[in-house]
Write an enzyme that holds these catalytic residues in place. Structure first.
Site, PDB file in Angstrom:
ATOM      1  N   LYS A   1      -7.099  91.462  52.988  1.00  0.00           N
ATOM      2  CA  LYS A   1      -6.641  90.572  51.945  1.00  0.00           C
ATOM      3  C   LYS A   1      -7.124  91.050  50.564  1.00  0.00           C
ATOM      4  O   LYS A   1      -6.462  90.813  49.556  1.00  0.00           O
ATOM      5  CB  LYS A   1      -7.074  89.133  52.226  1.00  0.00           C
ATOM      6  CG  LYS A   1      -6.188  88.437  53.283  1.00  0.00           C
ATOM      7  CD  LYS A   1      -4.759  88.422  52.839  1.00  0.00           C
ATOM      8  CE  LYS A   1      -3.842  87.343  53.332  1.00  0.00           C
ATOM      9  NZ  LYS A   1      -3.369  87.231  54.661  1.00  0.00           N
TER      10      LYS A   1
ATOM     11  N   HIS B   1       3.451  87.324  49.776  1.00  0.00           N
ATOM     12  CA  HIS B   1       2.627  86.905  50.919  1.00  0.00           C
ATOM     13  C   HIS B   1       3.581  86.308  51.947  1.00  0.00           C
ATOM     14  O   HIS B   1       3.726  85.094  52.075  1.00  0.00           O
ATOM     15  CB  HIS B   1       1.577  85.874  50.490  1.00  0.00           C
ATOM     16  CG  HIS B   1       0.603  85.548  51.575  1.00  0.00           C
ATOM     17  ND1 HIS B   1       0.023  84.326  51.718  1.00  0.00           N
ATOM     18  CD2 HIS B   1       0.112  86.294  52.586  1.00  0.00           C
ATOM     19  CE1 HIS B   1      -0.791  84.332  52.760  1.00  0.00           C
ATOM     20  NE2 HIS B   1      -0.747  85.522  53.307  1.00  0.00           N
TER      21      HIS B   1
ATOM     22  N   SER C   1      -2.076  81.031  54.885  1.00  0.00           N
ATOM     23  CA  SER C   1      -2.680  81.398  56.161  1.00  0.00           C
ATOM     24  C   SER C   1      -2.535  80.292  57.206  1.00  0.00           C
ATOM     25  O   SER C   1      -2.787  79.127  56.914  1.00  0.00           O
ATOM     26  CB  SER C   1      -4.156  81.689  55.962  1.00  0.00           C
ATOM     27  OG  SER C   1      -4.294  82.695  55.001  1.00  0.00           O
TER      28      SER C   1
ATOM     29  N   LYS D   1       3.680  82.534  59.518  1.00  0.00           N
ATOM     30  CA  LYS D   1       4.313  83.819  59.170  1.00  0.00           C
ATOM     31  C   LYS D   1       4.336  84.783  60.362  1.00  0.00           C
ATOM     32  O   LYS D   1       5.378  85.328  60.712  1.00  0.00           O
ATOM     33  CB  LYS D   1       3.561  84.509  58.015  1.00  0.00           C
ATOM     34  CG  LYS D   1       3.612  83.783  56.695  1.00  0.00           C
ATOM     35  CD  LYS D   1       2.874  84.543  55.611  1.00  0.00           C
ATOM     36  CE  LYS D   1       1.415  84.768  55.905  1.00  0.00           C
ATOM     37  NZ  LYS D   1       0.606  83.546  56.075  1.00  0.00           N
ATOM     38  N   THR D   2       3.159  84.976  60.972  1.00  0.00           N
ATOM     39  CA  THR D   2       3.072  85.934  62.084  1.00  0.00           C
ATOM     40  C   THR D   2       3.874  85.430  63.277  1.00  0.00           C
ATOM     41  O   THR D   2       4.672  86.169  63.869  1.00  0.00           O
ATOM     42  CB  THR D   2       1.596  86.154  62.479  1.00  0.00           C
ATOM     43  OG1 THR D   2       0.881  86.597  61.324  1.00  0.00           O
ATOM     44  CG2 THR D   2       1.464  87.196  63.581  1.00  0.00           C
TER      45      THR D   2
ATOM     46  N   ASP E   1       2.896  89.847  57.276  1.00  0.00           N
ATOM     47  CA  ASP E   1       2.025  89.216  56.271  1.00  0.00           C
ATOM     48  C   ASP E   1       2.162  89.670  54.811  1.00  0.00           C
ATOM     49  O   ASP E   1       2.025  88.864  53.912  1.00  0.00           O
ATOM     50  CB  ASP E   1       0.577  89.419  56.716  1.00  0.00           C
ATOM     51  CG  ASP E   1      -0.390  88.484  56.033  1.00  0.00           C
ATOM     52  OD1 ASP E   1      -0.117  87.284  55.996  1.00  0.00           O
ATOM     53  OD2 ASP E   1      -1.418  88.949  55.533  1.00  0.00           O
TER      54      ASP E   1
ATOM     55  N   ARG F   1      -8.846  85.821  66.064  1.00  0.00           N
ATOM     56  CA  ARG F   1      -7.775  86.704  65.588  1.00  0.00           C
ATOM     57  C   ARG F   1      -7.607  87.934  66.451  1.00  0.00           C
ATOM     58  O   ARG F   1      -8.565  88.429  67.041  1.00  0.00           O
ATOM     59  CB  ARG F   1      -8.117  87.194  64.175  1.00  0.00           C
ATOM     60  CG  ARG F   1      -8.162  86.126  63.114  1.00  0.00           C
ATOM     61  CD  ARG F   1      -6.810  85.961  62.485  1.00  0.00           C
ATOM     62  NE  ARG F   1      -6.821  84.949  61.438  1.00  0.00           N
ATOM     63  CZ  ARG F   1      -5.849  84.814  60.559  1.00  0.00           C
ATOM     64  NH1 ARG F   1      -4.812  85.620  60.563  1.00  0.00           N
ATOM     65  NH2 ARG F   1      -5.905  83.856  59.661  1.00  0.00           N
TER      66      ARG F   1
HETATM   67  N1  LIG Z   1       5.924  74.429  64.580  1.00  0.00           N
HETATM   68  C1  LIG Z   1       5.136  75.489  64.420  1.00  0.00           C
HETATM   69  N2  LIG Z   1       5.536  76.544  63.678  1.00  0.00           N
HETATM   70  C2  LIG Z   1       4.743  77.595  63.496  1.00  0.00           C
HETATM   71  N3  LIG Z   1       3.505  77.720  64.031  1.00  0.00           N
HETATM   72  C3  LIG Z   1       3.042  76.718  64.783  1.00  0.00           C
HETATM   73  C4  LIG Z   1       3.839  75.558  65.007  1.00  0.00           C
HETATM   74  N4  LIG Z   1       3.133  74.731  65.792  1.00  0.00           N
HETATM   75  C5  LIG Z   1       1.968  75.326  66.038  1.00  0.00           C
HETATM   76  N5  LIG Z   1       1.884  76.526  65.463  1.00  0.00           N
HETATM   77  C6  LIG Z   1       0.710  77.435  65.514  1.00  0.00           C
HETATM   78  O1  LIG Z   1       0.249  77.636  64.193  1.00  0.00           O
HETATM   79  C7  LIG Z   1      -0.299  78.933  64.042  1.00  0.00           C
HETATM   80  C8  LIG Z   1       0.424  79.712  62.967  1.00  0.00           C
HETATM   81  O2  LIG Z   1      -0.348  80.842  62.697  1.00  0.00           O
HETATM   82  P1  LIG Z   1       0.199  82.232  62.184  1.00  0.00           P
HETATM   83  O3  LIG Z   1       1.590  82.454  62.642  1.00  0.00           O
HETATM   84  O4  LIG Z   1      -0.803  83.256  62.552  1.00  0.00           O
HETATM   85  O5  LIG Z   1       0.159  81.958  60.623  1.00  0.00           O
HETATM   86  P2  LIG Z   1       0.156  82.963  59.424  1.00  0.00           P
HETATM   87  O6  LIG Z   1       0.662  84.257  59.922  1.00  0.00           O
HETATM   88  O7  LIG Z   1       1.039  82.324  58.415  1.00  0.00           O
HETATM   89  O8  LIG Z   1      -1.248  83.056  58.975  1.00  0.00           O
HETATM   90  C9  LIG Z   1      -0.142  79.622  65.380  1.00  0.00           C
HETATM   91  O9  LIG Z   1      -1.338  79.478  66.075  1.00  0.00           O
HETATM   92  C10 LIG Z   1       0.994  78.824  66.026  1.00  0.00           C
HETATM   93  O10 LIG Z   1       0.960  78.850  67.417  1.00  0.00           O
HETATM   94  C1  LIG Z   2      -6.023  86.864  57.320  1.00  0.00           C
HETATM   95  C2  LIG Z   2      -5.716  85.862  56.587  1.00  0.00           C
HETATM   96  O1  LIG Z   2      -4.434  85.437  56.368  1.00  0.00           O
HETATM   97  P1  LIG Z   2      -3.225  85.083  57.318  1.00  0.00           P
HETATM   98  O2  LIG Z   2      -3.640  83.903  58.099  1.00  0.00           O
HETATM   99  O3  LIG Z   2      -2.143  84.798  56.341  1.00  0.00           O
HETATM  100  O4  LIG Z   2      -2.908  86.242  58.204  1.00  0.00           O
HETATM  101  C3  LIG Z   2      -6.729  85.141  55.863  1.00  0.00           C
HETATM  102  O5  LIG Z   2      -6.357  84.266  55.093  1.00  0.00           O
HETATM  103  O6  LIG Z   2      -7.928  85.447  56.024  1.00  0.00           O
HETATM  104 CA   LIG Z   3      -1.532  86.076  55.280  1.00  0.00          CA
HETATM  105 MN   LIG Z   4      -0.507  86.024  59.748  1.00  0.00          MN
END
Ligand SMILES: Nc1ncnc2c1ncn2[C@@H]1O[C@H](COP(=O)(O)OP(=O)(O)O)[C@@H](O)[C@H]1O
Ligand SMILES: C=C(OP(=O)(O)O)C(=O)O
Ligand SMILES: [Ca+2]
Ligand SMILES: [Mn+2]
Length: 652
Positions: free
Chosen positions: A314, A333, A351, A355-356, A370, A435
């Site tokens: 980050k 982002h 976060s 997204k992922t 990301d 993670r």
């Molecule tokens: N309706 C939903 N849409 C997206 N994610 C969800 C939902 N419900 C629960 N989750 C959970 O929320 C988390 C989203 O995290 P992640 O995709 O890693 O976020 P980011 O990449 O934005 O940091 C995951 O653990 C996912 O399983």
């Molecule tokens: C890794 C991070 O971001 P993200 O959850 O968007 O992957 C973070 O905020 O530390």
């Molecule tokens: Ca991120």
């Molecule tokens: Mn992510």
């Protein structure tokens, strides 16, 4: 006893009868006798000559290989030596490539200095620091398991590690050097993530980190790239004390080919990660033992007092949020994927908002999860890997992420069975922010190279802990900008130090912690690009429905969110019937295949309608208050758009 005796006899007899067979079957083994004369020699046969990116193991190679190769190796070591040089003393440690354990090898020294003792000389000049340069995952596994407490191989082959006391980012300890240039260019003051520090304090912390790293027997050095757009690729060097950090960055940054590494030269940006070592609170500006310091003029980042690996990725993202807009490229982002027909979607979100999860879609090509750039040529991923949240990860709901947790993947802060090494993804004993960091090609339908055409859909993920935002709304351009600048969402537990449960927050550009310029600068670029390429904006609530967090609400089912996203991708949602909500004036569809219609309007899902209205108005008030900070800014050249954006917020 008797039967034992019989058994032994039988066994002996069997060996004898097999003798003939053995001669037939086993001729491979017996024909060529082993070259080794000793066990050590036998072990040395195990390993073939290394690829150019691993340390040369035999000093004699230097003499047998060509002069340019020696010269290249020397330059490489000199470049690393310069990175690690103390800026206050005349001499630093002697750098040598390779593992200090391999004592029999003649060290390859960067520069042997003969010096007269002066004030600038210290004992550190007399010691060797071994450089473990771009090691492979297998080598890093061995280093981690041998030397780093809390490193284990899990049953699926991933490397489980512990990040120490810090298991999330420390945004209040992220500092940026304020100098003549950054003074005018960056966003400072209220709301800005850039906490200022002066050049001198940066140098104090830099020296502290460099001294710490040089005091070690060995350091890890990664030379890698950021940004899949070849014209705007950035060379990064990461110097760290832990194999875990080196493997993390190996996975997260773009991995150079052996040829690219040979011609790497000097980096454009360097991270000094001395995370095990604290900063000194007697140093000006320091408020805790943690400091993540960015110096854009020096192109350097120093990390003290936190080992959370996410700080590195980050931190570099912040750097890209500065460098790319300077080149008229928008940094985002967001996650990004592409359909079979070439339609690209962006998923903006803070976060933990999806997204992922949502960009990793078995029916689409993954461009990245990301960090992206949007240039004149389309989109490009900044990174070479993904960093997925693992809490409650399930094989059924997220098979691609589940299967990516294998050999080479770093698993941070997870809990596993001591004997079977099966990971329990529901266990939050260490942190809720568990993670997995894996190379992007671990996702079967990753698009390599990670680039794509201009986006068709821009999806803003808001994880609404109040549970009043609709699961999906179609946005006008002005609304897209209003919500992009507002960046309303919940800060989910764990990703930032000290956050224990979802908290409503406004994070400009859905990543306020990482932006460097004023949010309206990014917004203006986004508006211009969306207009030019005809992209549609959507607001998707991945948070609560039927009530608030801690109240009558539940997190919206991931299966519903996926159906909503499918309908956006296919284009069918654009054709749906819409109605407009009160207060926020959002266009919501009346029907989506696979989603119960009553879910689409939050008013229907709340058992207590009065409570719904109260929460809706409360949230609208928060939006209004937050946006007051932006009303004096013009977005782009178009004053009409600026007016429309100001009018696109809630009306009540
Ligand atoms: N309706 C939903 N849409 C997206 N994610 C969800 C939902 N419900 C629960 N989750 C959970 O929320 C988390 C989203 O995290 P992640 O995709 O890693 O976020 P980011 O990449 O934005 O940091 C995951 O653990 C996912 O399983
Ligand atoms: C890794 C991070 O971001 P993200 O959850 O968007 O992957 C973070 O905020 O530390
Ligand atoms: Ca991120
Ligand atoms: Mn992510």
């Amino acid at each position: 006893m008797a039967s034992n005796g019989v058994g032994v006899l039988k066994g002996l007899a069997k060996i004898q009868t097999q003798k003939k067979e053995e001669a037939d079957v086993c001729h491979d083994d017996c024909a060529t006798p082993i070259k080794a004369q000793t066990i050590d020699e036998l072990h040395s046969l195990q390993k073939k000559k290394s690829a150019p990116n691993t340390p040369h193991e035999n000093a004699h190679d230097v003499f047998s290989s060509s002069i340019p190769e020696i010269e290249r190796q020397k330059q490489q070591l000199q470049s690393i030596s310069a990175s690690l040089a103390s800026l206050t003393r005349e001499t630093g440690p002697k750098l040598v490539k390779g593992d200090p354990e391999r004592k029999h090898e003649t060290p390859r020294v960067a520069h042997v200095q003969h010096f007269e003792p002066t004030i600038g000389v210290s004992d550190s000049a007399l010691k060797f620091t071994h450089v473990l340069y771009n090691l492979s995952p297998a080598e890093l596994y061995e280093q981690a398991i041998k030397y780093e407490k809390g490193s284990f191989i899990t049953s699926s082959g991933a490397l489980a590690t512990l990040s120490g006391a810090k298991t999330g980012r420390s945004p209040r300890d992220k500092r940026v050097v304020r100098d003549e240039t950054t003074e005018d260019q960056l966003w400072w003051g209220k709301g800005s993530p850039n906490i200022e520090m002066d050049e001198h304090t940066f140098m104090v912390n830099r020296e502290r980190a460099v001294d710490y790293l040089n005091s070690l027997d060995k350091v890890f050095v990664n030379d890698q790239f950021l940004n899949w757009d070849p014209k705007h690729r950035i060379k990064v060097r990461i110097i760290s004390a832990r194999a875990y950090h080196s493997l993390f960055m190996h996975n997260m940054c773009i991995r150079p080919t052996p040829e690219e590494l040979e011609n790497f030269g000097d980096p454009d940006f360097t991270i000094y990660n001395a995370g095990q070592f604290p900063c000194n609170r007697y140093t000006h500006y320091m408020t805790s033992s943690t400091s993540i310091d960015l110096n854009l003029a020096r192109r350097e980042m120093v990390i003290l007092g936190t080992q959370y690996a996410g700080e590195m990725k980050k931190g570099l993202f912040s750097v890209m949020h500065y460098l790319m807009p300077m080149r008229q490229i928008l940094s985002l982002h967001s996650g990004c994927n592409m359909g079979k027909g070439g339609d690209v979607a962006l998923f903006f979100g803070l976060s933990g908002t999806g997204k992922t999860t949502l960009s990793t879609d078995h029916n689409r090509y993954l461009i990245g999860d990301d960090e992206h750039c949007w240039s004149e040529n389309g989109v490009s991923n900044i990174e070479g890997g993904c960093y997925a949240k693992c809490i409650d990860l399930s094989k059924d709901k997220e098979p691609d992420i589940w299967n990516a947790i294998k050999f080479g993947t770093v698993l941070e802060n997870v809990v596993f069975d001591e004997h079977t090494r099966e990971v329990d993804h529901s266990d939050k004993s260490v942190t809720e922010n568990t993670r997995a960091a894996y190379p992007i090609e671990y996702i079967p339908n990753a698009k390599i190279p990670c680039v794509g055409p201009h986006p068709k859909n821009v999806i803003l993920l808001a994880c609404d802990a109040f549970g009043v935002l609709p699961p999906v709304s179609k946005l006008s351009l002005a609304q897209t900008m209003y919500h992009f600048i507002s960046g309303y969402t919940a800060l989910v537990a764990g990703t930032e130090d000290g956050v224990k449960e979802p908290q409503a927050t406004f994070s400009a550009c859905f990543g306020a912690a990482f932006i460097m310029l004023h949010p309206t600068k990014y917004a203006a670029m986004l508006a211009e690009k969306m207009q030019k390429h005809g992209a549609t904006g959507w607001l998707v609530n991945t948070g609560w429905s039927g009530g608030s967090y801690g109240g009558s609400g539940n997190r919206i089912k991931l299966t519903y969110t996926r159906k909503i996203i499918d309908a956006i991708h296919s284009g069918s949602l654009l054709e749906a019937n819409y109605k407009t909500t009160e207060v926020f004036g959002l266009e919501i569809p009346t029907e989506i295949e696979g989603v119960p219609s009553e879910v689409l309007d939050p008013m229907n899902t709340w058992p207590d309608k009065m409570a719904y209205k109260d929460s809706l108005l409360k949230l609208a008030g928060l939006f209004k208050k937050n946006f007051e900070g932006f009303t004096d800014y013009k977005i782009g050249k178009d004053s009409k758009l600026t007016e429309e954006i100001l009018a696109a917020g809630p009306v009540f």
